[in-house]
Design a protein around this motif. Sequence first.
Motif, PDB file in Angstrom:
ATOM      1  N   VAL A  39      49.688  28.259  26.490  1.00  0.00           N
ATOM      2  CA  VAL A  39      48.707  28.860  27.401  1.00  0.00           C
ATOM      3  C   VAL A  39      48.849  28.232  28.791  1.00  0.00           C
ATOM      4  CG1 VAL A  39      46.243  29.112  27.897  1.00  0.00           C
ATOM      5  CG2 VAL A  39      47.084  29.451  25.570  1.00  0.00           C
ATOM      6  N   PHE A  40      48.929  26.902  28.828  1.00  0.00           N
ATOM      7  CA  PHE A  40      49.113  26.199  30.101  1.00  0.00           C
ATOM      8  C   PHE A  40      50.402  26.656  30.790  1.00  0.00           C
ATOM      9  CE2 PHE A  40      46.169  22.783  28.727  1.00  0.00           C
ATOM     10  CZ  PHE A  40      45.460  22.654  29.908  1.00  0.00           C
ATOM     11  N   ALA A  41      51.463  26.725  30.041  1.00  0.00           N
ATOM     12  CA  ALA A  41      52.764  27.074  30.617  1.00  0.00           C
ATOM     13  C   ALA A  41      52.698  28.451  31.268  1.00  0.00           C
ATOM     14  CB  ALA A  41      53.845  27.035  29.538  1.00  0.00           C
ATOM     15  N   GLU A  42      51.986  29.357  30.611  1.00  0.00           N
ATOM     16  CA  GLU A  42      51.830  30.719  31.130  1.00  0.00           C
ATOM     17  C   GLU A  42      51.090  30.703  32.472  1.00  0.00           C
ATOM     18  OE1 GLU A  42      53.223  33.225  29.473  1.00  0.00           O
ATOM     19  OE2 GLU A  42      52.664  34.513  31.165  1.00  0.00           O
ATOM     20  N   ILE A  43      50.000  29.922  32.533  1.00  0.00           N
ATOM     21  CA  ILE A  43      49.230  29.804  33.781  1.00  0.00           C
ATOM     22  C   ILE A  43      50.130  29.242  34.884  1.00  0.00           C
ATOM     23  CG2 ILE A  43      47.346  28.558  34.924  1.00  0.00           C
ATOM     24  CD1 ILE A  43      45.928  28.473  32.170  1.00  0.00           C
ATOM     25  N   LEU A  44      50.853  28.183  34.536  1.00  0.00           N
ATOM     26  CA  LEU A  44      51.635  27.463  35.537  1.00  0.00           C
ATOM     27  C   LEU A  44      52.813  28.279  36.038  1.00  0.00           C
ATOM     28  CD1 LEU A  44      51.486  23.949  33.875  1.00  0.00           C
ATOM     29  CD2 LEU A  44      50.358  24.664  35.988  1.00  0.00           C
ATOM     30  N   ARG A  45      53.379  29.072  35.145  1.00  0.00           N
ATOM     31  CA  ARG A  45      54.519  29.903  35.561  1.00  0.00           C
ATOM     32  C   ARG A  45      54.117  30.900  36.631  1.00  0.00           C
ATOM     33  NH1 ARG A  45      56.577  30.193  30.200  1.00  0.00           N
ATOM     34  NH2 ARG A  45      55.487  32.167  29.921  1.00  0.00           N
ATOM     35  N   LYS A  46      52.835  31.274  36.653  1.00  0.00           N
ATOM     36  CA  LYS A  46      52.364  32.277  37.621  1.00  0.00           C
ATOM     37  C   LYS A  46      52.003  31.674  38.968  1.00  0.00           C
ATOM     38  CE  LYS A  46      50.602  35.377  34.054  1.00  0.00           C
ATOM     39  NZ  LYS A  46      49.461  35.435  33.124  1.00  0.00           N
ATOM     40  N   LYS A  47      51.948  30.341  39.042  1.00  0.00           N
ATOM     41  CA  LYS A  47      51.582  29.674  40.289  1.00  0.00           C
ATOM     42  C   LYS A  47      52.770  29.663  41.244  1.00  0.00           C
ATOM     43  CE  LYS A  47      47.381  28.374  39.235  1.00  0.00           C
ATOM     44  NZ  LYS A  47      46.240  28.901  39.999  1.00  0.00           N
ATOM     45  N   GLY A  48      52.441  29.629  42.537  1.00  0.00           N
ATOM     46  CA  GLY A  48      53.516  29.586  43.520  1.00  0.00           C
ATOM     47  C   GLY A  48      54.115  28.199  43.678  1.00  0.00           C
ATOM     48  N   ASN A  49      53.326  27.159  43.328  1.00  0.00           N
ATOM     49  CA  ASN A  49      53.786  25.774  43.519  1.00  0.00           C
ATOM     50  C   ASN A  49      54.882  25.414  42.522  1.00  0.00           C
ATOM     51  OD1 ASN A  49      51.697  25.696  45.307  1.00  0.00           O
ATOM     52  ND2 ASN A  49      50.382  24.383  44.074  1.00  0.00           N
ATOM     53  N   PRO A  50      55.752  24.492  42.909  1.00  0.00           N
ATOM     54  CA  PRO A  50      56.750  24.020  41.958  1.00  0.00           C
ATOM     55  C   PRO A  50      56.081  23.335  40.759  1.00  0.00           C
ATOM     56  CG  PRO A  50      57.200  23.173  44.179  1.00  0.00           C
ATOM     57  CD  PRO A  50      55.876  23.857  44.231  1.00  0.00           C
ATOM     58  N   VAL A  51      56.599  23.589  39.581  1.00  0.00           N
ATOM     59  CA  VAL A  51      56.074  22.979  38.357  1.00  0.00           C
ATOM     60  C   VAL A  51      57.211  22.249  37.657  1.00  0.00           C
ATOM     61  CG1 VAL A  51      55.006  23.377  36.115  1.00  0.00           C
ATOM     62  CG2 VAL A  51      54.365  24.821  38.048  1.00  0.00           C
ATOM     63  N   PHE A  52      56.988  20.981  37.366  1.00  0.00           N
ATOM     64  CA  PHE A  52      57.939  20.203  36.589  1.00  0.00           C
ATOM     65  C   PHE A  52      57.378  19.992  35.193  1.00  0.00           C
ATOM     66  CE2 PHE A  52      58.536  18.845  41.019  1.00  0.00           C
ATOM     67  CZ  PHE A  52      59.866  19.197  41.179  1.00  0.00           C
ATOM     68  N   LEU A  53      58.264  19.947  34.234  1.00  0.00           N
ATOM     69  CA  LEU A  53      57.864  19.779  32.842  1.00  0.00           C
ATOM     70  C   LEU A  53      58.278  18.389  32.360  1.00  0.00           C
ATOM     71  CD1 LEU A  53      56.931  20.901  30.067  1.00  0.00           C
ATOM     72  CD2 LEU A  53      59.232  21.871  29.815  1.00  0.00           C
ATOM     73  N   ALA A  54      57.328  17.679  31.770  1.00  0.00           N
ATOM     74  CA  ALA A  54      57.632  16.354  31.233  1.00  0.00           C
ATOM     75  C   ALA A  54      57.234  16.292  29.762  1.00  0.00           C
ATOM     76  CB  ALA A  54      56.897  15.272  32.023  1.00  0.00           C
ATOM     77  N   ALA A  55      58.132  15.809  28.934  1.00  0.00           N
ATOM     78  CA  ALA A  55      57.834  15.565  27.523  1.00  0.00           C
ATOM     79  C   ALA A  55      57.593  14.073  27.379  1.00  0.00           C
ATOM     80  CB  ALA A  55      58.992  16.036  26.653  1.00  0.00           C
ATOM     81  N   ASN A  56      56.309  13.716  27.247  1.00  0.00           N
ATOM     82  CA  ASN A  56      55.941  12.295  27.201  1.00  0.00           C
ATOM     83  C   ASN A  56      55.978  11.776  25.755  1.00  0.00           C
ATOM     84  OD1 ASN A  56      55.055   9.855  28.422  1.00  0.00           O
ATOM     85  ND2 ASN A  56      52.976  10.276  27.707  1.00  0.00           N
ATOM     86  N   LYS A  57      55.848  10.485  25.620  1.00  0.00           N
ATOM     87  CA  LYS A  57      55.961   9.781  24.326  1.00  0.00           C
ATOM     88  C   LYS A  57      57.368   9.974  23.772  1.00  0.00           C
ATOM     89  CE  LYS A  57      51.029  10.669  23.549  1.00  0.00           C
ATOM     90  NZ  LYS A  57      49.927  10.808  22.597  1.00  0.00           N
ATOM     91  N   ALA A  58      58.335  10.010  24.674  1.00  0.00           N
ATOM     92  CA  ALA A  58      59.708  10.353  24.309  1.00  0.00           C
ATOM     93  C   ALA A  58      60.518   9.156  23.831  1.00  0.00           C
ATOM     94  CB  ALA A  58      60.415  11.036  25.483  1.00  0.00           C
ATOM     95  N   GLU A  59      59.879   7.980  23.782  1.00  0.00           N
ATOM     96  CA  GLU A  59      60.635   6.823  23.294  1.00  0.00           C
ATOM     97  C   GLU A  59      60.879   6.983  21.788  1.00  0.00           C
ATOM     98  OE1 GLU A  59      57.386   6.690  24.015  1.00  0.00           O
ATOM     99  OE2 GLU A  59      56.425   5.754  22.309  1.00  0.00           O
ATOM    100  N   GLY A  60      62.088   6.697  21.370  1.00  0.00           N
ATOM    101  CA  GLY A  60      62.404   6.746  19.937  1.00  0.00           C
ATOM    102  C   GLY A  60      62.756   8.135  19.437  1.00  0.00           C
ATOM    103  N   ARG A  61      63.214   8.189  18.189  1.00  0.00           N
ATOM    104  CA  ARG A  61      63.763   9.428  17.647  1.00  0.00           C
ATOM    105  C   ARG A  61      62.694  10.443  17.259  1.00  0.00           C
ATOM    106  NH1 ARG A  61      68.963   9.347  14.162  1.00  0.00           N
ATOM    107  NH2 ARG A  61      68.633  11.484  14.831  1.00  0.00           N
ATOM    108  N   ALA A  62      61.462  10.000  17.070  1.00  0.00           N
ATOM    109  CA  ALA A  62      60.387  10.919  16.669  1.00  0.00           C
ATOM    110  C   ALA A  62      60.161  12.022  17.691  1.00  0.00           C
ATOM    111  CB  ALA A  62      59.089  10.145  16.453  1.00  0.00           C
ATOM    112  N   ALA A  63      60.694  11.818  18.886  1.00  0.00           N
ATOM    113  CA  ALA A  63      60.439  12.762  19.974  1.00  0.00           C
ATOM    114  C   ALA A  63      61.549  13.801  20.141  1.00  0.00           C
ATOM    115  CB  ALA A  63      60.267  11.992  21.270  1.00  0.00           C
ATOM    116  N   GLU A  64      62.633  13.665  19.410  1.00  0.00           N
ATOM    117  CA  GLU A  64      63.810  14.498  19.685  1.00  0.00           C
ATOM    118  C   GLU A  64      63.547  15.990  19.539  1.00  0.00           C
ATOM    119  OE1 GLU A  64      67.143  13.027  17.473  1.00  0.00           O
ATOM    120  OE2 GLU A  64      67.264  11.207  18.711  1.00  0.00           O
ATOM    121  N   SER A  65      62.886  16.392  18.448  1.00  0.00           N
ATOM    122  CA  SER A  65      62.704  17.834  18.246  1.00  0.00           C
ATOM    123  C   SER A  65      61.688  18.399  19.228  1.00  0.00           C
ATOM    124  CB  SER A  65      62.312  18.144  16.803  1.00  0.00           C
ATOM    125  OG  SER A  65      60.997  17.713  16.569  1.00  0.00           O
TER     126      SER A  65
END
Length: 162
Positions: free
Chosen positions: A101-127
């Motif tokens: 839902v958030f991604a949909e809102i943000l895609r419609k905005k004119g401002n640049p949007v960067f995507l961050a996948a947090n808690k990415a330390e370790g292998r649990a985050a790979e998928s």
Amino acid sequence: MFTLAIVGRPNVGKSTLFNRLVGKRLALVDDQPGVTRDLREGAARLGDLKFTVIDTAGLEDATDDSLQGRMRRLTERAVDMADAALFVIDAREGVTATDRVFAEILRKKGNPVFLAANKAEGRAAESGLLDAYSLGLGEPLALSAEHGEGMAELAGMLRPLI
Ligand code: GDP
Ligand code: MG
């Protein structure tokens, strides 16, 4: 001053990232007109970069059924106030319905949007990191706000805009 809004659903690590960027330079802005207590603003420093960062705080306290609506309004306001948005997801949990839902809102905005996948330390985050591509917001930046990983990459992403 360039302003970056950190947005995303509760518990993904937005405030942890905000605190890391701001350190002790936190400025509470509750008394500024037009800025509600749901938004926190601070002076960020990332390597040689200086900018203003907005954290969407207070959402965690809203447990009624209007949470989705409040999140949506807050996110929109933070993004509209900012020059760019950093949309944070939890790489350990993977992409959720709320994230979409958030991604949909943000895609419609004119401002640049960067995507961050947090808690990415370790292998649990790979998928979760791979999942993040499906949000249609470009390549996700792997971050660990808690451990300080990915900060140089975040700086590299922001530098052309600042
Ligand atoms: P917010 O609700 O998005 O502001 O999230 P918080 O910053 O309050 O963090 C929510 C929880 O995630 C806390 O328990 C943090 O310690 C934890 N957290 C934040 N960043 C990381 C990270 O990079 N890795 C891990 N494993 N946990 C994190
Ligand atoms: Mg928070």
